[in-house]
Enzyme design. Structure first.
Site, mmCIF file in Angstrom:
data_model
loop_
_atom_site.group_PDB
_atom_site.id
_atom_site.type_symbol
_atom_site.label_atom_id
_atom_site.label_comp_id
_atom_site.label_asym_id
_atom_site.label_seq_id
_atom_site.Cartn_x
_atom_site.Cartn_y
_atom_site.Cartn_z
ATOM 1 N N ASP A 26 8.874 0.490 -5.347
ATOM 2 C CA ASP A 26 7.390 0.789 -5.050
ATOM 3 C C ASP A 26 7.698 1.798 -6.746
ATOM 4 O OD1 ASP A 26 5.349 2.046 -5.772
ATOM 5 O OD2 ASP A 26 5.590 2.731 -3.698
ATOM 6 N N ASP A 62 -4.399 1.749 0.748
ATOM 7 C CA ASP A 62 -3.655 2.216 -0.378
ATOM 8 C C ASP A 62 -4.222 3.226 -1.035
ATOM 9 O OD1 ASP A 62 -1.412 3.225 -2.024
ATOM 10 O OD2 ASP A 62 -1.079 1.105 -1.770
ATOM 11 N N LYS A 97 1.349 4.917 -15.087
ATOM 12 C CA LYS A 97 0.762 3.826 -14.773
ATOM 13 C C LYS A 97 -0.376 3.477 -15.502
ATOM 14 C CE LYS A 97 1.346 1.737 -9.935
ATOM 15 N NZ LYS A 97 1.697 1.834 -8.790
ATOM 16 N N GLU A 124 0.946 -3.964 -3.589
ATOM 17 C CA GLU A 124 1.211 -2.915 -2.841
ATOM 18 C C GLU A 124 1.385 -2.973 -1.703
ATOM 19 O OE1 GLU A 124 0.516 0.598 -5.065
ATOM 20 O OE2 GLU A 124 2.148 -0.083 -6.747
HETATM 21 N N1 ATP Z 1 0.589 15.930 2.259
HETATM 22 C C1 ATP Z 1 -0.655 16.168 1.236
HETATM 23 N N2 ATP Z 1 -1.966 15.968 1.462
HETATM 24 C C2 ATP Z 1 -2.240 15.311 0.942
HETATM 25 N N3 ATP Z 1 -2.523 14.854 -0.466
HETATM 26 C C3 ATP Z 1 -0.586 14.289 -0.450
HETATM 27 C C4 ATP Z 1 0.426 14.996 0.013
HETATM 28 N N4 ATP Z 1 1.280 14.477 -0.128
HETATM 29 C C5 ATP Z 1 0.816 13.473 -1.188
HETATM 30 N N5 ATP Z 1 -0.302 13.489 -1.223
HETATM 31 C C6 ATP Z 1 0.071 12.951 -2.601
HETATM 32 O O1 ATP Z 1 -0.486 11.599 -2.137
HETATM 33 C C7 ATP Z 1 -0.439 10.568 -4.075
HETATM 34 C C8 ATP Z 1 1.176 10.271 -4.735
HETATM 35 O O2 ATP Z 1 0.718 9.469 -3.687
HETATM 36 P P1 ATP Z 1 1.654 7.672 -3.083
HETATM 37 O O3 ATP Z 1 3.047 9.210 -3.904
HETATM 38 O O4 ATP Z 1 1.348 7.701 -2.740
HETATM 39 O O5 ATP Z 1 1.150 7.911 -5.257
HETATM 40 P P2 ATP Z 1 1.966 6.858 -6.110
HETATM 41 O O6 ATP Z 1 2.955 5.241 -5.051
HETATM 42 O O7 ATP Z 1 2.612 7.222 -6.998
HETATM 43 O O8 ATP Z 1 0.878 6.025 -7.064
HETATM 44 P P3 ATP Z 1 0.086 4.833 -6.612
HETATM 45 O O9 ATP Z 1 0.316 3.850 -6.288
HETATM 46 O O10 ATP Z 1 -1.545 4.940 -7.238
HETATM 47 O O11 ATP Z 1 1.224 4.087 -7.803
HETATM 48 C C9 ATP Z 1 -0.299 12.147 -4.739
HETATM 49 O O12 ATP Z 1 -1.686 13.415 -5.890
HETATM 50 C C10 ATP Z 1 -0.252 13.084 -3.865
HETATM 51 O O13 ATP Z 1 -0.626 15.211 -4.526
HETATM 52 MG MG MG Z 2 1.967 4.039 -4.166
#
Ligand code: ATP
Ligand code: MG
Lengths: 536, 622
Positions: B23, B208, B85, B186
Site C-alpha cells: 500500500d 477510504d 503521491k 485501494e
Molecule cells: N487518530 C487520527 N485522527 C485523525 N486523523 C488521523 C489519525 N491517525 C491518522 N490520521 C490521519 O490519517 C492520514 C493518514 O492515513 P493513511 O495512512 O490511511 O493515509 P495514506 O494511505 O498514506 O494515504 P492515501 O491512502 O490517501 O494515499 C493522515 O492525514 C493522518 O494525519
Molecule cells: Mg491509504
C-alpha cells in the site's frame, strides 16, 4: 431464444406430402437425423447455414420438426451418428460444468413434447452417444496451457454467445430473482475469467475467455438493474411477438418456390435473383413454452386429420399460452393467474370455439381461417399469419386461403415494422449487428409493403451498414444496398453505396451504371465524380 | 513464533514465488504477505507496521526513507519529500501541481516531458523515482522478514487514479526492481481483506479517507469468492493533508494577526506547523482540546524570537473542516447513484484510512448510510493485506478468489470541436470492448487523428490525454461520408488498445495505449539500473556493517582474554609468540575495520577466529 446450437428431429410419423413446402425444405427434412446441428446440415446439404436455419424455422412452425437444445438434452438415439469430420468429443451434459447452475433453458420443455413420451425414456441411453460440437473442433488443438475439457467448455460457451439470451447465457429462468442471477453470474465468471489462468499461456483462448467474460458481465449488468432489465425484457418480448411471422417473409433473393403457400407473387415484395439469403433465424424469438400437459390433453388430437398435434399446439401456444414463456421451470404452474388480458381472453375463446367445432368434424381449415380472423381483430398478427398458414397447409388447393395468407403476411409485416425498427435499434446499440441487420431488413420489408418506400429504403441501408459491420458477405451487403435503391431511387447516397458494393464484388460495369445514375441525379456530386474516376 | 513462521515460509517457498502487497500511501506505506492463508503485515526494522512515505537526502548525500526521514524533516525541510503521491503522473501545468508549488517545503521543477521533478541537493528526481525509494524500502522490509529475495508485487493506488498515474506507479515499481504483477485499487483491496475467507455475501461500501485521497467504492461480494465493484468514485486531492492545511491556515492567520508575520515564508517554520497541525488533529480524535506549542518559531525583524502558542478544540477543528467532510458525503452520494442503489441496499460500510478515526467523519458516515460503520478491519493495514491476497490469488494454483474491478473514468476519443466522445463509460467492468462509428469532419479528408483520452468531462480539454495515432488512406469523399469504426478494448490487466478502421476500405490502424507516466521507457530503465546500483551500494554497506560487527565482537573477546593469556603462558617462548600473534591479528583487524572494506575485514575475521580459539584453549585449560 435463438435455438442454436440445436438439433432438429423430424416429427415421427409425419406425412411430408401434407406440408406446404418446396423441394429445398424437403431435402433438408430428409437430412435430419436428430444428431446433426445446423452447421452439419449445412455441410451435408450444401446450403448456407442461414438458409438451413431459415428452413428449419419454417419446418418447425409447420410442426414438422422439433428441437433439442444442445448441451441440455441429448438427441434421439434412433439416428446414426452425424457425418462429423472431426473426432467425437466425450459426452457433456452442459457447457456449464456445474449442474446446479445449468438450469434448463426456459424453452427446454418445448423440445420434448409430452405427446412424444418415448423421447424422455431414451435420454439416458442418448447421453452416452457422442455428439458433434457446435464449434470448429480443430481449435481444440490450438496450443494453450489448458486441458482439453476446459478448452471444450470455452469453445462451447463461445459458440453460444451470439445466440443466447442474457438469461440463457447465465442459465437462469426469466423470472429469476436478482440474487439468483448474481449467483449464477459469480459462479460462471469464476470459471471463465482470465485471472483464473493467470501466468498461463492461453493462446487463442485468451481473447475467447475475455469475450465470454464481457458477455457474462453484460448479461449480469443488464439484468441486475431494474431499468435495463425491463428494457431488455421488452426487447425479448418484442422479438417473440414478431417471431411468428418470420416465415412469411421470403428470404432475400430466394427464388420463388412453387407450391409454397406464401410465395405467391406479389409485386410489392421484390425478389432478387439468386442473391444469398439473410439468416433470419437470428432474429427469431424463442420457441415458446408449450402449454401444460393438462392443456394439451384438452386438445383431442385424433379428430384433426391433416395437421395433427404439433401444429395445433403451436397455434394454441401462440394464441394463448405464451405468457408463461420462460417464467417458470414448471409448465404446470403457468397462468392463468394474471388478470386476463384481452389477448388471452380472445385466445381462450378461440380455443373453446376450436375445440367445439373440431368436435363437430367440420372443415379444420375453416376453423383456422376463423381463428385467423379473430386474431386479426385482436391485432395479434403473428397468430393471424400462423393460423392462415396452417389453414393453407390443411387445404393446399384452396386459392382463397393462399391469397389470404399472402395478404396476411403483408399486413403483418406492415404492422410489425415499427417493432422491428425498435428491435434493430436496441440490437445495434448493443453491438449485435448481425441481428440488427436482420431486424432492419424486416422492418424495411414491412415498410415496403405498406408503401412507405422512403422508410423502407432507409432501413435497407441501415441493414446494409449493420451487415457490413458484422462482416457479412459482400453479396449480402450489396443485395441490401440494391434494395435500398429499389425502394428509393432518388437518393444519391444509396446509389453510391450500391456502386461501391458492386465495385468490391468486381461488378465494375454495374458499379459504373450506378454512379452514372447518381450523377444524373446530382451532376456536381464530388463523391460520385471521384468514384467515377476511380472506376475508370 | 516468528521462527516457526519463517520455517513454514521456507517450506512453502518451493511451491510458489512470493508476491508482496504494497500500500503505497500518501502519508504512510505498508507491506503485507499472505502466510499460510493469513494476510500478515510485515513490521519494519523499527517494529512499526507502517512506514512514513517520506524520503530525504542528507547533507552527506545519504538517502533516508521512512521514520528516520520524518524525524529529520524539520532540520532538513527543503530536502525532505512527503506526499509525493499527490504529484505522481501529473502534468506540470495541472492545477494540482500549481497548488503543490505553493505549499511544499521542497523544490518542485518542471521535467522534460511536461512532468514534475523534485530538486534535492542539486540533483533532480522524477516522482516515480521518489516513490521507488519508498517501494524499495518496503521490498527490503519484506525480504528481511522472509529471508529471501522478493521480486513480485501487487501495488495499490487510489481507485480514482487515471491511467497515467497508474503507469507512473508501475514505473516506480520497475525502478525499485519489482515486477508489478498488478495494480489494484485501494478500496477494492480493503474489501478483499474484509471479505477474505469469510464467505461474505453482501453489498458493501468502502469509505477510504487517507492522507491524500478519498475513494468510495461500492462492491458486491459473493459467497463464491467473487468481489465485483459496481461503482467507484473519489477525489485524488481530498485527504488528511487538507485537514492539516486547514489547521495550518488557522494558525498562520492567528499568528499574522498577532505579529504581522507570515509564517509561510519560512520553510522551516512551515514544516514545524505541519507537524504540529497533524499532531493536534490526531489528538483531537481522542480528546476535546489540543495544545499547540511551537517556541522560537521565527525571529521577528527586531531579532527577537517569537513563539506560537494556541489551543485548538475539537469543535473548532470540525468547524474548520466541515466542508471537507461534506464533500466526502457528496461523493458517496454520487457513488450510490452511479451504482443505482439505494442507501438501504448497502449492507455494510467499511472504514479505511487513518482519517476515518476522526469522530466527525464517523458520525457523518453513520448519518449518511444510516448504519454504524464496520470496525472489524484495521484502517491502516487492510489495504496492504488486500494487495497481498490478490497477489497470492493470481499466482496460486487453486484460485478461489476473483476480483472484478471497473474503469474509474470514461475512455473515449476527442472529436471535432474539442468534444470528448465516450466509448467506454466509467464503472465498466473489465475486460470489456466497445465500438462506435465516426465520420470525417472535412471534405476529402484522407487521414484522421485518433486522440485517446480519459476523463469525465464532455470537453476534451479537461480530460487526460492517453495517446494518439493517425489512420490514413481514407477514401476521398465529402465530409460525413466516410465511416470509421473505433473500437476500444481493455483487457484484464487494464491495458487499453484502440483500433480504428475505415468501414469501406477496411484500412485499419491500432495501438496499445501506454499511458504516460512522465517518463520514457528508456528513462525508467536507466533509473532502475541507477537504483539497483544504489541497492548494491547499500548491500555493500550492510556487508561492511555485519563484518565490522563480527570483527568487533571478536576483538573485544580476544582483548578480554589477553591479560589472562599473557599471565598463564607469557613465560614460555611459544606463549610469547602466541600473544604476539594475537596482538598482530588485533591490529590488522582494527586497521581493516578502519578501511571500511568489508572483504578485508572478513579476511581478518578468520584470523581473529583462529586467535580466539587458541586463546580460549589457553584460558579454558587453566
Ligand atoms: N487518530 C487520527 N485522527 C485523525 N486523523 C488521523 C489519525 N491517525 C491518522 N490520521 C490521519 O490519517 C492520514 C493518514 O492515513 P493513511 O495512512 O490511511 O493515509 P495514506 O494511505 O498514506 O494515504 P492515501 O491512502 O490517501 O494515499 C493522515 O492525514 C493522518 O494525519
Ligand atoms: Mg491509504
Amino acid at each position: 431464444m435463438d435455438e442454436s446450437p440445436r438439433r432438429p428431429t423430424p416429427r415421427p410419423g409425419l406425412d411430408w406430402r401434407t406440408l406446404p413446402i418446396g423441394p429445398k425444405e424437403a431435402f433438408v427434412l430428409s437430412r435430419l437425423d436428430g444428431l446433426a446441428g445446423v452447421s452439419q446440415i449445412a455441410i451435408t446439404t450444401g446450403l448456407g447455414e442461414g438458409d438451413v436455419e431459415e428452413i428449419l424455422d419454417r419446418l418447425e412452425s409447420l410442426g414438422a420438426v422439433s428441437f433439442r437444445h444442445e448441451g441440455y438434452r441429448s438427441p434421439p438415439a434412433i439416428a446414426p451418428p452425424p457425418p462429423s469430420p472431426a473426432p467425437p468429443s466425450p459426452p457433456r451434459a452442459s457447457p456449464y460444468p456445474s449442474p446446479s447452475i445449468s438450469a434448463p433453458p426456459p424453452h427446454s420443455s418445448a423440445s420434448s413434447p409430452p405427446a412424444n413420451p418415448a423421447s424422455a425414456s431414451r435420454d439416458s441411453i442418448l447421453d452416452l452417444k457422442p455428439r458433434a460440437p457446435a464449434y470448429d473442433v480443430s481449435l481444440l488443438d490450438e496450443p494453450a496451457d489448458l486441458d482439453r475439457a476446459t478448452k471444450e467448455k470455452i469453445l462451447e460457451l463461445e459458440a453460444l454467445l451470439p445466440r443466447a439470451t442474457h438469461y440463457e447465457l447465465l442459465g437462469v429462468p426469466e423470472d429469476a430473482e436478482k440474487a439468483a442471477i448474481k449467483r449464477a453470474y459469480f459462479t460462471l465468471i469464476q470459471q471463465f475469467h482470465t485471472d483464473r489462468f493467470y501466468g498461463k499461456n492461453l493462446g487463442i483462448f485468451r481473447s475467447k475467455l475475455e469475450r465470454i467474460s464481457s458477455a457474462l458481465t453484460k448479461a449480469q449488468d443488464t439484468l441486475s438493474r431494474a431499468k435495463t432489465r425491463a428494457e431488455y425484457d421488452q426487447y425479448l418480448a418484442s422479438r417473440r411477438e414478431t417471431h411468428g411471422v418470420r416465415d412469411s417473409l421470403p428470404p432475400t433473393g430466394a427464388p420463388p418456390r412453387s407450391g409454397d403457400a406464401d410465395s405467391s407473387d406479389n409485386p410489392s415484395i421484390p425478389r432478387a435473383p439468386a442473391a444469398p439469403a439473410f439468416e433470419p433465424a437470428e432474429l427469431a424469438g424463442s420457441v415458446p413454452t408449450i402449454p401444460s400437459p393438462s392443456h394439451a390433453s384438452e386438445v383431442n388430437s385424433e379428430r384433426i386429420s391433416a395437421d395433427p398435434i404439433t401444429g395445433r399446439r403451436l397455434l394454441a401456444r401462440k394464441l394463448g399460452f405464451r405468457s408463461g414463456e420462460g417464467r417458470s421451470e414448471n409448465p404446470s404452474s403457468l397462468p392463468p393467474s394474471d388478470p386476463e388480458t384481452t389477448r388471452e381472453r380472445v385466445a381462450r375463446e378461440l380455443k373453446d370455439r376450436f375445440d367445439a367445432r373440431a368436435e363437430s368434424q367440420a372443415s379444420a381449415a375453416a376453423y383456422y381461417v376463423s381463428m385467423a380472423n379473430s386474431a386479426r381483430e385482436s391485432k395479434d398478427y403473428p397468430s393471424y399469419v400462423n393460423a392462415l398458414r396452417i389453414a393453407a397447409s390443411l387445404a393446399p388447393d384452396d386459392v382463397a386461403i393462399r391469397d389470404a395468407l399472402t395478404q396476411a403476411s403483408i399486413e403483418a409485416d406492415r404492422e410489425l415494422a415499427d417493432k422491428f425498427v425498435q428491435q434493430a435499434q436496441y440490437e445495434q446499440r448493443d453491438g449485435y449487428y448481425e441481428r440488427a441487420a436482420r431486424s432492419y431488413e424486416r422492418a424495411a420489408r414491412g415498410k415496403e409493403s405498406a408503401g412507405l418506400l422512403a422508410d423502407a429504403a432507409r432501413y435497407y441501408r441501415e441493414a446494409a451498414i449493420c451487415a457490413a459491420k458484422e462482416g457479412a458477405s459482400l453479396k449480402k451487403v450489396a443485395e441490401l444496398a440494391r434494395r435500398a435503391v429499389a425502394a428509393n431511387g432518388k437518393k444519391v447516397e444509396y446509389r453510391l453505396d450500391l456502386a461501391r458494393a458492386y465495385e468490391k464484388l468486381g461488378m465494375r460495369s454495374s458499379a459504373q451504371g450506378e454512379v452514372q445514375r447518381a450523377l444524373e441525379l446530382e451532376p456536381d456530386n464530388e463523391v460520385a465524380r471521384a468514384l467515377q474516376k476511380q472506376l475508370r | 513464533m516468528l521462527r516457526s513462521q519463517r520455517e513454514s515460509a521456507e517450506a512453502e517457498k518451493d511451491h510458489m514465488e512470493r508476491v508482496i502487497g504494497i500500500d503505497l500511501g500518501t502519508t504512510n506505506s505498508c507491506v503485507a504477505i499472505l502466510e499460510q492463508q493469513t494476510p500478515t503485515v510485515v513490521p519494519n526494522r523499527g517494529g512499526y507496521k507502517t512506514t512514513p512515505s517520506i524520503v530525504a537526502v542528507t547533507e552527506a548525500g545519504k538517502r533516508l526513507v521512512g521514520h528516520i526521514a520524518k524525524r529529520q524533516a524539520i532540520t532538513n525541510a527543503e530536502n525532505t519529500v512527503y506526499a509525493a503521491k499527490r504529484l505522481i503522473g501529473r502534468k506540470w501545468d495541472s492545477p494540482q501541481v500549481k497548488n503543490a508549488l505553493m505549499t511544499t517545503s521542497y523544490n518542485i521543477v518542471e521535467g522534460p516531458h511536461d512532468d514534475v521533478r523534485i530538486e534535492l541537493r542539486n540533483k533532480t528526481y522524477s516522482i516515480p523515482e521518489i516513490s521507488s525509494m519508498i517501494l524499495q524500502e518496503m521490498k527490503m522490509v519484506a525480504e528481511e522478514y522472509l529471508s529471501e529475495p522478493v521480486t513480485k508485487a501487487v501495488i495499490t493506488v487510489p481507485a480514482y487514479f487515471n491511467d497515467n498515474q497508474r503507469q507512473a506507479t508501475k514505473d516506480a515499481g520497475a525502478i525499485a526492481g519489482l515486477d508489478v504483477i498488478r495494480i489494484i485499487n485501494e478500496p477494492t483491496a480493503a474489501a478483499l481483506a474484509y471479505g477474505f475467507g469469510k464467505n461474505v455475501d453482501a453489498t458493501v461500501a468502502v469509505f477510504d479517507l487517507g492522507g491524500g485521497t478519498f475513494d468510495i467504492s461500492i462492491l458486491e461480494i459473493g459467497g463464491q469468492g467473487v468481489f465485483k465493484v459496481i461503482a467507484t468514485t473519489g477525489d485524488t486531492f481530498l485527504g488528511g493533508e487538507d485537514f492539516d492545511a486547514r489547521i495550518i491556515d488557522w494558525l498562520v492567520d492567528g499568528f499574522r494577526a498577532e505579529h504581522g508575520i507570515d509564517l509561510r515564508e519560512d520553510r522551516m517554520a512551515l514544516q514545524r506547523l505541519r507537524d504540529a497541525a497533524e499532531k493536534a488533529k490526531c489528538e483531537l480524535s481522542a480528546v476535546h482540546e489540543a495544545e499547540i506549542n511551537l517556541p522560537f518559531i521565527i525571529s521577528a525583524a527586531s531579532n527577537e524570537a517569537l513563539h506560537l502558542q494556541a489551543s485548538l478544540t475539537r469543535a473548532k477543528l470540525e468547524e474548520l473542516t466541515e466542508d471537507l467532510i461534506e464533500r466526502c458525503i457528496e461523493i458517496s452520494k454520487q457513488a450510490l447513484e452511479d451504482a443505482q442503489l439505494g442507501i438501504e441496499e448497502i449492507e455494510d460500510v467499511i472504514l479505511v484510512g487513518g482519517m476515518t478515526r476522526m469522530p466527525a467523519i464517523q458520525r457523518a458516515v453513520q448519518d449518511f448510510f444510516r448504519r454504524a460503520p464496520n470496525r472489524s478491519v484495521h484502517p491502516d493495514e487492510v489495504v496492504a493485506m488486500g494487495a497481498a491476497i490478490q497477489g497470492a490469488a493470481l499466482i496460486e494454483d487453486k484460485r478461489e478468489m476473483l476480483l472484478l474491478d471497473v474503469t474509474p473514468h470514461a475512455l473515449g476519443i476527442m472529436t471535432f470541436g474539442s468534444h470528448f466522445e465516450e466509448l467506454i463509460p466509467m464503472n465498466t467492468t473489465v475486460p470489456t470492448s466497445m465500438s462506435k462509428t465516426f465520420t470525417t469532419s472535412r471534405d476529402n479528408q484522407t487521414a484522421v487523428k485518433i486522440i485517446v483520452m480519459q476523463g469525465d468531462s464532455k470537453n476534451a480539454e479537461d480530460n487526460e490525454l492517453l495517446g494518439e495515432f493517425i489512420l490514413t488512406g481514407l477514401r476521398r469523399a465529402a465530409k460525413g461520408q466516410v465511416e470509421i469504426e473505433v473500437t476500444f478494448e481493455i483487457n484484464t490487466d487494464g491495458i487499453v488498445s484502440v483500433d480504428a478502421r475505415d468501414l469501406e476500405t477496411g484500412q485499419a490502424q491500432s495501438i496499445q495505449v501506454t499511458a504516460s507516466s512522465g517518463l520514457t521507457p528508456d528513462e525508467v530503465r536507466r533509473m532502475a539500473s541507477d537504483a539497483s546500483e544504489f541497492m548494491l551500494e547499500r548491500k555493500a554497506d550492510d556487508a561492511y556493517e555485519s563484518a565490522k560487527q563480527r570483527a568487533e565482537t571478536l576483538i573485544a573477546s580476544i582483548d578480554g582474554m589477553m591479560a589472562e593469556v599473557e599471565r598463564s603462558v607469557g613465560g614460555a617462548d611459544f606463549g610469547r609468540d602466541a600473544v604476539e600473534k594475537g596482538r598482530r591479528a588485533l591490529d590488522a583487524a582494527r586497521a581493516a575495520v578502519q578501511s571500511r572494506d568489508a572483504e578485508a575485514i572478513l579476511e581478518q575475521v578468520q584470523r581473529l577466529e583462529r586467535t580466539e580459539r587458541m586463546f580460549r584453549g589457553v584460558v579454558g585449560g587453566t
